[in-house]
Design a protein around this motif. Structure first.
Motif, PDB file in Angstrom:
ATOM      1  N   PHE A   1       1.979  -9.838 -15.279  1.00 43.35           N
ATOM      2  CA  PHE A   1       1.032 -10.923 -15.068  1.00 43.35           C
ATOM      3  C   PHE A   1      -0.384 -10.375 -15.160  1.00 43.35           C
ATOM      4  CE2 PHE A   1       2.221  -9.022 -11.073  1.00 43.35           C
ATOM      5  CZ  PHE A   1       1.017  -8.839 -10.418  1.00 43.35           C
ATOM      6  N   ASP A   2      -1.341 -11.242 -15.385  1.00 44.62           N
ATOM      7  CA  ASP A   2      -2.756 -10.886 -15.434  1.00 44.62           C
ATOM      8  C   ASP A   2      -3.470 -11.515 -14.249  1.00 44.62           C
ATOM      9  OD1 ASP A   2      -2.392  -9.580 -17.873  1.00 44.62           O
ATOM     10  OD2 ASP A   2      -2.928 -11.338 -19.046  1.00 44.62           O
ATOM     11  N   VAL A   3      -4.445 -10.792 -13.709  1.00 47.46           N
ATOM     12  CA  VAL A   3      -5.270 -11.322 -12.623  1.00 47.46           C
ATOM     13  C   VAL A   3      -6.723 -10.950 -12.885  1.00 47.46           C
ATOM     14  CG1 VAL A   3      -3.470 -11.296 -10.853  1.00 47.46           C
ATOM     15  CG2 VAL A   3      -4.887  -9.286 -11.174  1.00 47.46           C
ATOM     16  N   ASN A   4      -7.613 -11.745 -12.363  1.00 46.87           N
ATOM     17  CA  ASN A   4      -9.038 -11.497 -12.504  1.00 46.87           C
ATOM     18  C   ASN A   4      -9.532 -10.738 -11.275  1.00 46.87           C
ATOM     19  OD1 ASN A   4     -11.676 -11.550 -13.330  1.00 46.87           O
ATOM     20  ND2 ASN A   4     -11.983 -13.726 -12.952  1.00 46.87           N
ATOM     21  N   GLY A   5     -10.063  -9.543 -11.486  1.00 44.39           N
ATOM     22  CA  GLY A   5     -10.721  -8.808 -10.424  1.00 44.39           C
ATOM     23  C   GLY A   5      -9.834  -8.156  -9.383  1.00 44.39           C
ATOM     24  N   MET A   6      -8.628  -7.747  -9.712  1.00 47.73           N
ATOM     25  CA  MET A   6      -7.728  -7.086  -8.754  1.00 47.73           C
ATOM     26  C   MET A   6      -7.520  -5.640  -9.198  1.00 47.73           C
ATOM     27  SD  MET A   6      -5.702  -7.401  -5.975  1.00 47.73           S
ATOM     28  CE  MET A   6      -5.536  -9.136  -5.730  1.00 47.73           C
ATOM     29  N   ASP A   7      -8.518  -4.809  -8.935  1.00 42.14           N
ATOM     30  CA  ASP A   7      -8.511  -3.404  -9.345  1.00 42.14           C
ATOM     31  C   ASP A   7      -7.419  -2.634  -8.601  1.00 42.14           C
ATOM     32  OD1 ASP A   7      -9.102  -0.556  -9.359  1.00 42.14           O
ATOM     33  OD2 ASP A   7     -11.081  -1.073 -10.126  1.00 42.14           O
ATOM     34  N   PRO A   8      -6.528  -1.949  -9.338  1.00 46.34           N
ATOM     35  CA  PRO A   8      -5.422  -1.250  -8.678  1.00 46.34           C
ATOM     36  C   PRO A   8      -5.869  -0.099  -7.783  1.00 46.34           C
ATOM     37  CG  PRO A   8      -5.492  -0.681 -10.992  1.00 46.34           C
ATOM     38  CD  PRO A   8      -6.491  -1.788 -10.786  1.00 46.34           C
ATOM     39  N   THR A   9      -7.013   0.505  -8.051  1.00 41.19           N
ATOM     40  CA  THR A   9      -7.457   1.639  -7.245  1.00 41.19           C
ATOM     41  C   THR A   9      -8.312   1.222  -6.057  1.00 41.19           C
ATOM     42  OG1 THR A   9      -9.393   2.028  -8.626  1.00 41.19           O
ATOM     43  CG2 THR A   9      -7.376   3.219  -9.209  1.00 41.19           C
ATOM     44  N   VAL A  10      -8.710  -0.037  -6.002  1.00 40.26           N
ATOM     45  CA  VAL A  10      -9.526  -0.520  -4.888  1.00 40.26           C
ATOM     46  C   VAL A  10      -8.764  -1.591  -4.104  1.00 40.26           C
ATOM     47  CG1 VAL A  10     -11.681  -1.679  -4.242  1.00 40.26           C
ATOM     48  CG2 VAL A  10     -11.675  -0.026  -6.124  1.00 40.26           C
ATOM     49  N   ASP A  11      -8.385  -2.641  -4.788  1.00 43.00           N
ATOM     50  CA  ASP A  11      -7.818  -3.811  -4.126  1.00 43.00           C
ATOM     51  C   ASP A  11      -6.361  -3.648  -3.711  1.00 43.00           C
ATOM     52  OD1 ASP A  11     -10.209  -5.437  -4.299  1.00 43.00           O
ATOM     53  OD2 ASP A  11      -9.852  -5.399  -6.453  1.00 43.00           O
ATOM     54  N   LEU A  12      -5.624  -2.760  -4.356  1.00 46.71           N
ATOM     55  CA  LEU A  12      -4.235  -2.543  -3.967  1.00 46.71           C
ATOM     56  C   LEU A  12      -4.081  -1.460  -2.901  1.00 46.71           C
ATOM     57  CD1 LEU A  12      -2.126  -2.849  -7.237  1.00 46.71           C
ATOM     58  CD2 LEU A  12      -2.565  -4.552  -5.470  1.00 46.71           C
ATOM     59  N   LEU A  13      -5.146  -0.714  -2.623  1.00 45.98           N
ATOM     60  CA  LEU A  13      -5.059   0.360  -1.631  1.00 45.98           C
ATOM     61  C   LEU A  13      -4.635  -0.157  -0.251  1.00 45.98           C
ATOM     62  CD1 LEU A  13      -5.323   3.359  -0.952  1.00 45.98           C
ATOM     63  CD2 LEU A  13      -7.772   2.961  -0.579  1.00 45.98           C
ATOM     64  N   PRO A  14      -5.249  -1.212   0.296  1.00 46.65           N
ATOM     65  CA  PRO A  14      -4.790  -1.704   1.607  1.00 46.65           C
ATOM     66  C   PRO A  14      -3.326  -2.153   1.594  1.00 46.65           C
ATOM     67  CG  PRO A  14      -6.926  -2.652   1.055  1.00 46.65           C
ATOM     68  CD  PRO A  14      -6.431  -1.944  -0.172  1.00 46.65           C
ATOM     69  N   ALA A  15      -2.897  -2.776   0.514  1.00 46.76           N
ATOM     70  CA  ALA A  15      -1.494  -3.198   0.409  1.00 46.76           C
ATOM     71  C   ALA A  15      -0.575  -1.988   0.391  1.00 46.76           C
ATOM     72  CB  ALA A  15      -1.290  -4.050  -0.844  1.00 46.76           C
ATOM     73  N   GLU A  16      -0.972  -0.938  -0.325  1.00 43.89           N
ATOM     74  CA  GLU A  16      -0.129   0.257  -0.368  1.00 43.89           C
ATOM     75  C   GLU A  16      -0.063   0.928   0.997  1.00 43.89           C
ATOM     76  OE1 GLU A  16       0.729   4.357  -2.846  1.00 43.89           O
ATOM     77  OE2 GLU A  16      -0.738   2.942  -3.636  1.00 43.89           O
ATOM     78  N   VAL A  17      -1.169   0.948   1.729  1.00 43.98           N
ATOM     79  CA  VAL A  17      -1.164   1.514   3.084  1.00 43.98           C
ATOM     80  C   VAL A  17      -0.130   0.783   3.938  1.00 43.98           C
ATOM     81  CG1 VAL A  17      -2.512   1.726   5.218  1.00 43.98           C
ATOM     82  CG2 VAL A  17      -3.533   2.385   3.028  1.00 43.98           C
ATOM     83  N   ILE A  18      -0.141  -0.550   3.874  1.00 46.47           N
ATOM     84  CA  ILE A  18       0.779  -1.353   4.683  1.00 46.47           C
ATOM     85  C   ILE A  18       2.223  -1.171   4.207  1.00 46.47           C
ATOM     86  CG2 ILE A  18       1.464  -3.720   5.241  1.00 46.47           C
ATOM     87  CD1 ILE A  18      -1.598  -4.388   5.103  1.00 46.47           C
ATOM     88  N   LEU A  19       2.440  -1.275   2.918  1.00 44.37           N
ATOM     89  CA  LEU A  19       3.808  -1.229   2.385  1.00 44.37           C
ATOM     90  C   LEU A  19       4.449   0.150   2.452  1.00 44.37           C
ATOM     91  CD1 LEU A  19       3.417  -3.536  -0.731  1.00 44.37           C
ATOM     92  CD2 LEU A  19       4.777  -4.014   1.313  1.00 44.37           C
ATOM     93  N   SER A  20       3.661   1.186   2.220  1.00 38.06           N
ATOM     94  CA  SER A  20       4.233   2.535   2.163  1.00 38.06           C
ATOM     95  C   SER A  20       4.161   3.271   3.494  1.00 38.06           C
ATOM     96  CB  SER A  20       3.530   3.369   1.088  1.00 38.06           C
ATOM     97  OG  SER A  20       2.223   3.736   1.514  1.00 38.06           O
ATOM     98  N   GLY A  21       3.253   2.839   4.362  1.00 36.91           N
ATOM     99  CA  GLY A  21       3.070   3.541   5.629  1.00 36.91           C
ATOM    100  C   GLY A  21       2.259   4.817   5.494  1.00 36.91           C
ATOM    101  N   ARG A  22       1.735   5.080   4.313  1.00 38.67           N
ATOM    102  CA  ARG A  22       0.907   6.273   4.105  1.00 38.67           C
ATOM    103  C   ARG A  22      -0.547   5.938   4.369  1.00 38.67           C
ATOM    104  NH1 ARG A  22       2.030   9.328  -1.289  1.00 38.67           N
ATOM    105  NH2 ARG A  22       1.038   7.501  -2.186  1.00 38.67           N
ATOM    106  N   SER A  23      -1.330   6.935   4.753  1.00 37.14           N
ATOM    107  CA  SER A  23      -2.760   6.717   4.990  1.00 37.14           C
ATOM    108  C   SER A  23      -3.496   6.551   3.660  1.00 37.14           C
ATOM    109  CB  SER A  23      -3.364   7.895   5.748  1.00 37.14           C
ATOM    110  OG  SER A  23      -3.427   9.049   4.916  1.00 37.14           O
TER     111      SER A  23
END
Length: 103
Positions: free
Chosen positions: A35-57
């Motif tokens: 899928f495509d999204v406007n303005g959802m940078d994987p290195t900025v906007d996905l970082l909080p989600a990865e912290v929550i999902l993976s349990g890593r800092s």
């Protein structure tokens, strides 16, 4: 208009590069689930989600060599293919719909 980010599932890094560096004149990621999204940078906007999902800092994630690793580039840098971390990939694969819903 902002930056359009395309997210797609590839079997591995080589497959992801083939999805972006097309030799068949098809649009990028044609034939891949994504899928495509406007303005959802994987290195900025996905970082909080990865912290929550993976349990890593955040620091551990940012030190991961796969975090935003450049796999391919085209069109003088207008098109990039970056990797997500294996931990985020695995966490997304294991997540059920309920754990991914916004509250």
């Amino acid at each position: 208009m902002g930056v359009i980010y395309g997210y797609f599932a590839a079997a591995d890094d080589d497959d992801a590069v083939r999805a972006v560096m097309r030799e068949d004149d098809e649009p990028t990621a044609t034939g891949y689930d994504g899928f495509d999204v406007n303005g959802m940078d994987p290195t900025v906007d996905l970082l909080p989600a990865e912290v929550i999902l993976s349990g890593r800092s955040a620091e551990t994630i940012q030190a991961d060599p796969r975090y935003g690793h450049l796999l391919a580039t085209a069109d003088d840098g207008q098109l990039l293919c970056l990797s997500l971390t294996d931990a985020l990939r695995d966490a997304l694969a294991a997540a059920d719909r309920g754990s991914l819903s916004l509250r």
